[in-house]
Design a protein around this motif. Structure first.
Motif, PDB file in Angstrom:
ATOM      1  N   SER A 146      78.058  11.020 -82.527  1.00  0.00           N
ATOM      2  CA  SER A 146      78.106  11.882 -83.580  1.00  0.00           C
ATOM      3  C   SER A 146      76.715  11.927 -84.331  1.00  0.00           C
ATOM      4  O   SER A 146      75.880  10.913 -84.100  1.00  0.00           O
ATOM      5  CB  SER A 146      78.965  11.928 -84.838  1.00  0.00           C
ATOM      6  OG  SER A 146      78.982  10.595 -85.153  1.00  0.00           O
ATOM      7  N   SER A 147      76.289  12.991 -85.046  1.00  0.00           N
ATOM      8  CA  SER A 147      74.727  12.755 -85.931  1.00  0.00           C
ATOM      9  C   SER A 147      75.172  12.479 -87.370  1.00  0.00           C
ATOM     10  O   SER A 147      76.445  12.428 -87.749  1.00  0.00           O
ATOM     11  CB  SER A 147      74.498  14.209 -85.880  1.00  0.00           C
ATOM     12  OG  SER A 147      73.263  14.324 -86.708  1.00  0.00           O
TER      13      SER A 147
ATOM     14  N   ASP B 120      66.257  13.732 -88.295  1.00  0.00           N
ATOM     15  CA  ASP B 120      66.207  13.146 -86.871  1.00  0.00           C
ATOM     16  C   ASP B 120      64.879  12.144 -86.874  1.00  0.00           C
ATOM     17  O   ASP B 120      64.934  11.101 -86.340  1.00  0.00           O
ATOM     18  CB  ASP B 120      65.971  14.202 -85.754  1.00  0.00           C
ATOM     19  CG  ASP B 120      67.154  14.597 -85.439  1.00  0.00           C
ATOM     20  OD1 ASP B 120      68.343  14.279 -85.695  1.00  0.00           O
ATOM     21  OD2 ASP B 120      67.440  15.918 -85.083  1.00  0.00           O
TER      22      ASP B 120
ATOM     23  N   SER C 235      65.690   8.892 -88.744  1.00  0.00           N
ATOM     24  CA  SER C 235      66.628   8.296 -88.092  1.00  0.00           C
ATOM     25  C   SER C 235      65.947   7.464 -86.755  1.00  0.00           C
ATOM     26  O   SER C 235      66.434   6.271 -86.511  1.00  0.00           O
ATOM     27  CB  SER C 235      67.742   9.354 -87.284  1.00  0.00           C
ATOM     28  OG  SER C 235      68.306   9.860 -88.409  1.00  0.00           O
TER      29      SER C 235
END
Length: 104
Positions: free
Chosen positions: A2-3, A99, A102
């Motif tokens: 999952s994100s 992103d 991350s």
């Protein structure tokens, strides 16, 4: 896998694991919990009293994503380490920014 975020109309919901009373305010990448959910790890110097840690988290995330502090709000987990932040803005652009945080 999952994100650590979910796209929504007008923005994203970002899943965060917050550690208050840290030495520095910083974002530390993404971690996966035992149940498979992913969270952006954040540390703030503020104490978890009267919403101070949540406010510090909102300012930290807003600065990192280049959005106004008013665009970031805690929508769940106000008294928990695991929080959901709602970030207002263009969803795809926010997703790219998250992103980048991350992976960095």
């Amino acid at each position: 896998m999952s994100s650590p975020f979910r796209l929504r109309d007008g923005g994203v919901d970002l899943f965060v694991r917050l550690t208050p009373k840290a030495a520095l305010d910083r974002l530390e990448g993404v971690e996966t919990s035992t149940d498979g959910r992913r969270h952006l790890k954040a540390r703030v110097r503020a104490v978890p009293e009267n919403g101070a840690a949540n406010q510090a988290l909102q300012r930290l995330v807003a600065k990192a994503l280049g959005v106004p502090a008013s665009a970031v709000s805690v929508v769940s987990g106000g008294t928990s380490r695991l929080k959901t932040l709602r970030i207002s803005g263009e969803p795809r652009a926010l997703a790219q920014s998250i992103d980048a945080l991350s992976s960095g």
